[in-house]
Design an enzyme around this catalytic site. Structure first.
Site, mmCIF file in Angstrom:
data_model
loop_
_atom_site.group_PDB
_atom_site.id
_atom_site.type_symbol
_atom_site.label_atom_id
_atom_site.label_comp_id
_atom_site.label_asym_id
_atom_site.label_seq_id
_atom_site.Cartn_x
_atom_site.Cartn_y
_atom_site.Cartn_z
ATOM 1 N N GLY A 100 5.857 6.993 -0.093
ATOM 2 C CA GLY A 100 6.341 6.165 -1.189
ATOM 3 C C GLY A 100 5.184 5.556 -1.943
ATOM 4 C CD GLU A 104 2.712 -6.011 -7.648
ATOM 5 O OE1 GLU A 104 3.505 -6.709 -6.995
ATOM 6 O OE2 GLU A 104 1.908 -6.476 -8.468
ATOM 7 C CG ASP A 221 11.460 -6.909 -6.953
ATOM 8 O OD1 ASP A 221 12.048 -6.815 -8.052
ATOM 9 O OD2 ASP A 221 10.572 -6.112 -6.600
HETATM 10 P P1 ADP Z 1 6.790 -1.514 -3.815
HETATM 11 O O1 ADP Z 1 6.558 -2.978 -3.907
HETATM 12 O O2 ADP Z 1 5.536 -0.768 -4.122
HETATM 13 O O3 ADP Z 1 7.988 -1.068 -4.582
HETATM 14 P P2 ADP Z 1 8.322 -0.811 -1.379
HETATM 15 O O4 ADP Z 1 8.361 -1.669 -0.166
HETATM 16 O O5 ADP Z 1 9.553 -0.787 -2.211
HETATM 17 O O6 ADP Z 1 7.023 -1.205 -2.234
HETATM 18 O O7 ADP Z 1 7.946 0.652 -0.889
HETATM 19 C C1 ADP Z 1 7.712 1.723 -1.795
HETATM 20 C C2 ADP Z 1 8.460 2.969 -1.324
HETATM 21 O O8 ADP Z 1 8.022 3.350 -0.017
HETATM 22 C C3 ADP Z 1 9.954 2.765 -1.194
HETATM 23 O O9 ADP Z 1 10.602 3.049 -2.382
HETATM 24 C C4 ADP Z 1 10.341 3.754 -0.104
HETATM 25 O O10 ADP Z 1 10.517 5.040 -0.657
HETATM 26 C C5 ADP Z 1 9.116 3.806 0.779
HETATM 27 N N1 ADP Z 1 9.246 2.925 1.965
HETATM 28 C C6 ADP Z 1 8.907 1.620 2.051
HETATM 29 N N2 ADP Z 1 9.142 1.120 3.300
HETATM 30 C C7 ADP Z 1 9.646 2.143 4.015
HETATM 31 C C8 ADP Z 1 10.108 2.289 5.383
HETATM 32 N N3 ADP Z 1 10.063 1.264 6.250
HETATM 33 N N4 ADP Z 1 10.564 3.497 5.785
HETATM 34 C C9 ADP Z 1 10.589 4.534 4.918
HETATM 35 N N5 ADP Z 1 10.192 4.480 3.636
HETATM 36 C C10 ADP Z 1 9.716 3.296 3.170
#
Ligand code: ADP
Ligand code: MN
Length: 284
Positions: A100, A104, A221
């Site tokens: 992912g 940020e 968010d």
């Molecule tokens: P950002 O602030 O960059 O949006 P996120 O926490 O939403 O950060 O994570 C970005 C992406 O990473 C998510 O859209 C998801 O696809 C993947 N992701 C984040 N945490 C997990 C997790 N625990 N397991 C699997 N995929 C994850």
């Protein structure tokens, strides 16, 4: 991009010593003077120069010759230090593929006791990096991206710790510097799902938001991009910006979270739900 992954195993102990000296040095300097690195590491000038040139080539360190020879840690080097600590203490044994990339952060699959996700926080990379090049904007030793990224990770880990297991969030496993290690969710972002029973899912999400609120927390968010659907179960992710329910703007913030979700369900599934009822259900 995380440059650390391919180099973490080949990092030599002198290079690690230099990265650590730079990390400490950046509390005082925007660009750590060469002399300071030599004093802190007690390495010879030729050794330091050789190791620094490798770290620069790997995208872990940057060099600035004006007005003195100075070196700065960049995200690649900070990633490497975090991974080194997490692997030394057994939290992570191998780094897997990128899963992912958000506004940020970058998130990788990794191996710990089982499959895990490691999120590298990336706050202010671009804006701060250019500010850092322009010395006028920088107080000496102030390193906003490093501090902000670490704070962001600590804050996210705190939310997961508070909420798990009362709320469906990834199990928090470890935290170091600007990283969070948590359970890997084998799910699909809500935005990309084709739900069979959208009504049930919306009810489940509102129930989740209510549990979060009961724990004294507001996501702040929340949207279809920060919910993963795993085997029909919703998992709330992406917590660094959470606020407490005692926040002076709590009412506005929780209403905005709820409205984001409701408008997604109207848009994609033509499912209407009275906004005031939803807010009442969450905060009542
Ligand atoms: P950002 O602030 O960059 O949006 P996120 O926490 O939403 O950060 O994570 C970005 C992406 O990473 C998510 O859209 C998801 O696809 C993947 N992701 C984040 N945490 C997990 C997790 N625990 N397991 C699997 N995929 C994850
Ligand atoms: Mn996100």
């Amino acid at each position: 991009m995380v440059v650390a992954a391919e180099h973490i195993r080949t990092l030599n102990k002198y290079e690690k010593t230099i990265l650590l000296a730079l990390e400490r040095g950046m509390k005082r300097y925007a660009w750590v003077p060469l002399e300071q690195i030599r004093t802190a590491t007690k390495l010879s000038e030729s050794e330091v120069n050789y190791r620094l040139s490798r770290l620069i080539a790997w995208g872990m360190v940057r060099f600035n010759p004006v007005p003195y020879d100075g070196y700065a840690l960049v995200f690649g080097g900070y990633d490497t230090l975090a991974l080194a600590t997490l692997s030394r203490n057994g939290t992570i044994t191998a780094l897997g593929p990128l899963i992912g990339e958000g506004k940020e952060s970058v998130v990788y699959e990794a191996l710990g006791l089982g499959p895990v996700a490691i999120k590298f926080h990336r706050i202010g990379g671009r804006s701060f990096a250019s500010a850092r090049l322009n010395r006028e904007y920088m107080e000496e030793g102030h390193c906003p991206w490093l501090i902000a990224s670490r704070k962001s990770a600590e804050r996210e880990f705190l939310a997961l710790t508070k909420l798990h297991p009362h709320v469906s969030v990834p199990l928090p496993i470890g935290q170091n510097r600007h990283t969070v290690v948590m359970a890997l969710i084998h799910g699909t972002i809500l935005n990309r799902c084709r739900l069979e029973c959208p009504r049930e899912v919306l009810d489940e999400i509102l129930d989740g938001v209510r549990r979060v609120y009961r724990a004294g927390v507001i996501h702040a968010d929340l949207s279809e991009y920060n919910i993963l659907v795993e085997d029909g179960r919703c998992v709330f992710i992406d917590w660094p910006q959470w606020v407490e329910t005692t926040h002076p703007n709590a009412a506005v913030i929780v209403a905005r979270d709820i409205d984001n979700i409701l408008s997604f369900f109207v848009r994609k599934y033509q499912l209407t739900y009275d906004s005031r009822d939803a807010i009442q259900c969450v905060t009542g």
